[in-house]
Design an enzyme around this catalytic site. Structure first.
Site, PDB file in Angstrom:
ATOM      1  N   TYR A   1      66.400  83.848  76.521  1.00  0.00           N
ATOM      2  CA  TYR A   1      66.827  85.253  76.540  1.00  0.00           C
ATOM      3  C   TYR A   1      67.586  85.596  77.820  1.00  0.00           C
ATOM      4  O   TYR A   1      67.325  85.057  78.893  1.00  0.00           O
ATOM      5  CB  TYR A   1      65.609  86.177  76.413  1.00  0.00           C
ATOM      6  CG  TYR A   1      64.623  85.727  75.351  1.00  0.00           C
ATOM      7  CD1 TYR A   1      65.040  85.472  74.045  1.00  0.00           C
ATOM      8  CD2 TYR A   1      63.281  85.537  75.658  1.00  0.00           C
ATOM      9  CE1 TYR A   1      64.156  85.043  73.082  1.00  0.00           C
ATOM     10  CE2 TYR A   1      62.380  85.109  74.700  1.00  0.00           C
ATOM     11  CZ  TYR A   1      62.825  84.862  73.404  1.00  0.00           C
ATOM     12  OH  TYR A   1      61.945  84.426  72.450  1.00  0.00           O
TER      13      TYR A   1
ATOM     14  N   CYS B   1      63.691  86.923  66.274  1.00  0.00           N
ATOM     15  CA  CYS B   1      62.665  87.479  65.389  1.00  0.00           C
ATOM     16  C   CYS B   1      61.792  88.460  66.171  1.00  0.00           C
ATOM     17  O   CYS B   1      61.918  88.592  67.391  1.00  0.00           O
ATOM     18  CB  CYS B   1      61.792  86.375  64.788  1.00  0.00           C
ATOM     19  SG  CYS B   1      60.881  85.430  66.026  1.00  0.00           S
TER      20      CYS B   1
ATOM     21  N   CYS C   1      45.485  57.452  94.383  1.00  0.00           N
ATOM     22  CA  CYS C   1      45.456  56.555  93.220  1.00  0.00           C
ATOM     23  C   CYS C   1      46.242  55.274  93.427  1.00  0.00           C
ATOM     24  O   CYS C   1      45.722  54.171  93.194  1.00  0.00           O
ATOM     25  CB  CYS C   1      46.026  57.275  91.996  1.00  0.00           C
ATOM     26  SG  CYS C   1      45.475  58.970  91.774  1.00  0.00           S
TER      27      CYS C   1
ATOM     28  N   CYS D   1      48.058  61.417  95.357  1.00  0.00           N
ATOM     29  CA  CYS D   1      48.008  60.292  94.421  1.00  0.00           C
ATOM     30  C   CYS D   1      48.885  59.129  94.855  1.00  0.00           C
ATOM     31  O   CYS D   1      48.413  58.003  95.009  1.00  0.00           O
ATOM     32  CB  CYS D   1      48.403  60.752  93.020  1.00  0.00           C
ATOM     33  SG  CYS D   1      48.358  59.402  91.805  1.00  0.00           S
TER      34      CYS D   1
ATOM     35  N   CYS E   1      59.811  87.080  69.111  1.00  0.00           N
ATOM     36  CA  CYS E   1      60.518  87.017  70.394  1.00  0.00           C
ATOM     37  C   CYS E   1      60.301  88.304  71.180  1.00  0.00           C
ATOM     38  O   CYS E   1      60.016  88.284  72.387  1.00  0.00           O
ATOM     39  CB  CYS E   1      62.010  86.794  70.177  1.00  0.00           C
ATOM     40  SG  CYS E   1      62.428  85.244  69.361  1.00  0.00           S
TER      41      CYS E   1
ATOM     42  N   MET F   1      67.286  86.856  71.113  1.00  0.00           N
ATOM     43  CA  MET F   1      66.117  87.053  70.260  1.00  0.00           C
ATOM     44  C   MET F   1      66.468  86.712  68.811  1.00  0.00           C
ATOM     45  O   MET F   1      67.558  87.043  68.337  1.00  0.00           O
ATOM     46  CB  MET F   1      65.617  88.497  70.349  1.00  0.00           C
ATOM     47  CG  MET F   1      64.969  88.854  71.674  1.00  0.00           C
ATOM     48  SD  MET F   1      64.088  90.443  71.612  1.00  0.00           S
ATOM     49  CE  MET F   1      65.467  91.585  71.503  1.00  0.00           C
TER      50      MET F   1
ATOM     51  N   CYS G   1      27.680  38.227  63.129  1.00  0.00           N
ATOM     52  CA  CYS G   1      28.974  38.608  63.704  1.00  0.00           C
ATOM     53  C   CYS G   1      29.816  39.342  62.657  1.00  0.00           C
ATOM     54  O   CYS G   1      29.868  38.935  61.493  1.00  0.00           O
ATOM     55  CB  CYS G   1      29.722  37.360  64.172  1.00  0.00           C
ATOM     56  SG  CYS G   1      28.951  36.575  65.599  1.00  0.00           S
ATOM     57  N   CYS G   2      30.497  40.392  63.060  1.00  0.00           N
ATOM     58  CA  CYS G   2      31.400  41.188  62.218  1.00  0.00           C
ATOM     59  C   CYS G   2      30.652  41.982  61.138  1.00  0.00           C
ATOM     60  O   CYS G   2      31.282  42.666  60.330  1.00  0.00           O
ATOM     61  CB  CYS G   2      32.456  40.325  61.528  1.00  0.00           C
ATOM     62  SG  CYS G   2      33.479  39.405  62.671  1.00  0.00           S
TER      63      CYS G   2
END
Length: 551
Positions: free
Chosen positions: A68, A15, A128, A123, A18, A13, A548-549
């Site tokens: 820990y 602090c 997929c 998958c 934690c 730990m 255009c643009c």
């Protein structure tokens, strides 16, 4: 109630935060009645009900956190030599592997129990990877026989169908090995077994009705499978699903697909372009019925153009075999009945259902929704504090990338005291038809249902220079904005390779980008992405009258 108290010294730990994190984690154990962790003294005082938990379980919980350790105590963490583990993952797909990878990084002893599909899950094995490979193969064949340019005259294509399927199988095998098995091959804390797991109680599973395993925490990641409708004669005709269809090296003369959701449509376009005659029977009025009608219309137009037969509002009521043919008895849109003859095979693509039937969930009281999915909150927690559910088996969006994310945060939340949540407000998704269908955030129907003030901008691809130059103006870009904030809240793209645009729109929704921001940004000229700028401008101007643009 019996109560016992233990005092433990904890290292690692740094602090008070934690200490608070350890307290939160211990409080998730239903047997722990009180936990007080003192950072300055590096100690923990924990009261618990010995009929519900044990000193060893409390110690293993603390030792299961990354930083820990309980001083002077020996934990079972990292040991896979017996039948007790920190974590048991039921399932072997993307969510399960993501959870196992995170568990290994935390030093947790982990058991993965997988039944059904090979490790890697839907998958890579039957979803997929094989579907997108066959879709690309079909696109190659299609473009060898069709041209958008009068001066280009394709001369046809020679399709070696068995070779296409063999190459697909090879790709699946390579990715299953490289992206799944090889990734965990050097994990020292992971044990993997094949078998069917059933809960005996909320701390014990039985695999294949013979071997018991126990754990502190469990993650259910068993995925989903094709939902087979209850129709007379269907079980007697030897139907196919994507699982069996994708491995069939014989080129069928024709197929009839039952269902016009994304799975059925991707199969239809791929196999039609590979030379198989395709028919789709859909009991509702259109394809992709969960999307708005304008999306369905573009896709239906293209599919009919390519020779795919669509039968909306037809409901199959009976199947029967006559020699090598299948007779499909259907109720027609006008209420009459007809018989359809299929010389090839029937492919069932009528949605999916979660794989929960063999888990023994009734033994532990896990809550399910009306479709049978395991109910979880944003942290992937079920109604039992030590059991999580992730991926297609849970009531969350059914995508491989959401499943992997959920597997990761489930381990973090259960063992490190994190409070990570899944936020799918801006989730991007793609249907890999041609044109592709992509979306993120809300559509107009969903925005209205939520009572959000909104406005729509819809730009046809005939007004996008890139599409004009390519002689392919199928589809549109649709943006939905909140009229009070001007922020983008949703987007739908129907376009060749439209899926490549959706991530930008998803990020815009996630980070609160306004439509003005989208309109004022720079986009390379003659890219499809420029259509986003033009769609944003369309909220206030007629882009057909701009040069255009221009902006």
């Amino acid at each position: 109630m019996n109560k016992e108290t233990i005092k433990l010294d904890i290292t690692g730990m740094t602090c008070d935060h934690c200490a608070t994190g350890i307290e939160k984690l211990l409080s998730k154990n239903e047997g722990v009645t009180e936990a007080k962790v003192n950072y300055p003294k590096a100690s923990c005082e924990c009261s618990y009900d010995p009929s519900k938990t044990s000193k060893e379980e409390i110690i293993n919980t603390i030792n299961g956190m990354k930083n820990y350790r309980v001083k002077g105590e020996i934990s079972e963490t990292g040991s896979c030599n017996n039948n007790h583990f920190d974590l048991i993952i039921i399932g072997g797909g993307s969510a399960a592997f993501s959870a196992a990878i995170k568990a290994e990084s935390l030093g947790l002893s982990t058991l993965m129990v997988n039944g059904g599909l090979d490790f890697g899950g839907t998958c890579v094995n039957v979803g997929c990877v094989p579907s997108k490979n066959l879709i690309r193969a079909g696109e190659n064949a299609y473009h060898a026989t069709h041209s958008n340019f009068a001066g280009i005259k394709p001369k046809g294509v020679d399709i070696d169908f068995p070779q296409v399927i063999k190459d697909k199988k090879k790709l699946v095998a390579v990715l299953q090995e490289k992206k799944y098995m090889d990734v965990v091959s050097d994990f020292i804390n992971l044990k993997m077994i094949t078998g069917w797991a059933e809960f005996k109680d909320n701390k014990t599973i039985v695999v294949d009705n013979k071997t018991e395993y126990t754990a502190l925490k469990f993650i259910i990641a068993t995925g989903a499978t094709t939902n087979i409708p209850s129709i007379e004669g269907l079980n007697e005709i030897g139907y196919l699903t994507n699982v069996s269809l994708f491995d069939l090296e014989e080129k069928l003369e024709s197929i009839t697909i039952m269902g016009a959701g994304y799975i059925g449509l991707e199969i239809a376009m791929a196999y039609n372009r590979l030379g198989v005659k395709v028919r789709i029977i859909e009991f509702t009025d259109r394809v992709l019925r969960k999307q708005t009608p304008d999306i369905s219309e573009v896709l239906e137009t293209q599919m009919r153009k390519e020779g795919i037969e669509l039968l909306p509002n037809f409901r199959a009521v009976k199947f029967e075999k006559k020699g090598s043919e299948t007779i499909i008895h259907c109720k027609c849109p006008d209420g009459s009945f007809t018989q359809i003859t299929e010389k090839g095979r029937i492919v069932v693509a009528s949605g999916t259902k979660p794989n929960t039937q063999r888990l023994g969930l009734q033994n532990i009281g896990i809550e399910l929704n009306k479709t049978g999915h395991v109910l979880v909150n944003e942290k992937m927690e079920t109604n039992l504090p030590n059991i999580y559910a992730v991926g297609d088996v849970a009531n969350t969006p059914a995508f491989v990338y959401t499943a992997a994310f959920e597997g990761k945060i489930a381990v973090e939340n259960s063992f490190s005291g994190a409070e990570n949540k899944a936020d799918y407000t801006s989730l991007p998704w793609v249907v890999f038809t041609d044109p592709q269908i992509a979306g993120a955030g809300l559509d107009e129907v969903q925005a209205e249902a939520k009572g959000i003030p909104f406005e729509i901008s819809k730009l046809e691809l005939k007004d996008v220079p890139r599409a004009i130059a390519a002689n392919d103006t199928r589809g549109f870009i649709k943006l939905i904005r909140n009229t009070e904030t001007d922020k983008l809240i949703g987007a739908r793209v129907v376009a060749p390779e439209g899926g490549e645009l959706i991530q930008l729109l998803s990020m815009s929704i996630k980070h609160g980008i306004t439509v003005k921001d989208l309109a004022d940004s720079f986009y390379p000229y003659l890219t499809l992405g420029e259509g986003i700028k033009l769609a944003a401008i369309t909220f206030g101007k007629d882009v057909s009258k701009l040069s255009c643009c221009a902006s």
